[in-house]
Design a protein around this motif. Structure first.
Motif, PDB file in Angstrom:
ATOM      1  N   ASP A  72      -1.717  -0.128   1.833  1.00  0.00           N
ATOM      2  CA  ASP A  72      -2.402   1.194   1.561  1.00  0.00           C
ATOM      3  C   ASP A  72      -3.936   0.897   1.261  1.00  0.00           C
ATOM      4  O   ASP A  72      -3.898   0.248   0.345  1.00  0.00           O
ATOM      5  N   ASP A  73      -4.655   1.408   2.085  1.00  0.00           N
ATOM      6  CA  ASP A  73      -6.095   1.145   1.894  1.00  0.00           C
ATOM      7  C   ASP A  73      -6.567  -0.240   1.717  1.00  0.00           C
ATOM      8  O   ASP A  73      -7.274  -0.562   0.681  1.00  0.00           O
ATOM      9  N   GLY A  74      -6.063  -1.058   2.472  1.00  0.00           N
ATOM     10  CA  GLY A  74      -6.224  -2.772   2.565  1.00  0.00           C
ATOM     11  C   GLY A  74      -5.396  -3.240   1.413  1.00  0.00           C
ATOM     12  O   GLY A  74      -5.796  -4.710   1.414  1.00  0.00           O
ATOM     13  N   GLU A  75      -4.646  -2.758   0.604  1.00  0.00           N
ATOM     14  CA  GLU A  75      -3.939  -3.261  -0.610  1.00  0.00           C
ATOM     15  C   GLU A  75      -2.249  -3.180  -0.036  1.00  0.00           C
ATOM     16  O   GLU A  75      -1.841  -2.323   0.504  1.00  0.00           O
ATOM     17  N   TRP A  76      -1.555  -4.275  -0.522  1.00  0.00           N
ATOM     18  CA  TRP A  76      -0.046  -4.017  -0.565  1.00  0.00           C
ATOM     19  C   TRP A  76       0.413  -3.301  -1.877  1.00  0.00           C
ATOM     20  O   TRP A  76      -0.030  -3.546  -2.876  1.00  0.00           O
TER      21      TRP A  76
END
Length: 150
Positions: free
Chosen positions: A144-148
């Protein structure tokens, strides 16, 4: 068919047996009683190469076969099953998936640190409604937007 251990397998077995007797046995009861994690023993196992027995030498592993790994597990379990499962879970459940299915970049980033024992791999398993049935777990991870997000 030859069922004898190779010289390398015997050397590994004897080395781990001696390590378990000298380093693990004297502190095993105290570790259990205090519920302490064996950080110093894990560091020593890493230095001895026990955290990487079946992994490729190019990543700092021992390049040994499954029997050699099983011999090490057996020798540690003879003295302390908690120390044994720390090494075994790190190897089989945490590091092996990276070794078998990781990208070249993931292997280069993670395997040397894991093989040395400087980092410890793990496997999250137990959750409500699933117990220790890995197939029944409901936890999921999504990017999600470069994060897990878990």
């Amino acid at each position: 068919m030859d069922f004898d251990l190779s010289d390398e397998q015997r050397l590994l077995r004897d080395t781990v047996r001696e390590f378990a007797r000298q380093e693990v046995a004297p502190v095993a009861e105290e570790l259990d009683r205090t519920k302490a994690f064996p950080y110093e023993i894990v560091r020593k196992m890493g230095e001895l190469g026990l955290m990487a027995i079946p992994f490729a030498e190019e990543y700092g592993g021992g390049g040994a076969d499954t029997l050699a790994y099983a011999l090490a597990v057996e020798e540690l379990a003879r003295v302390d099953s908690s120390v044994c499962i720390t090494m075994a879970a790190h190897t089989s459940l945490g590091t092996m998936p990276i070794h078998l299915w990781g990208t070249d970049e993931q292997k280069a980033e993670w395997l040397p640190e894991l093989a040395s024992g400087r980092k410890l791999a793990a496997f999250g398993l137990t959750e409500p409604e699933a117990g220790s049935d890995a197939g029944a777990t409901r936890t999921r991870a999504r990017a999600d937007d470069g994060e897990w997000v878990i």
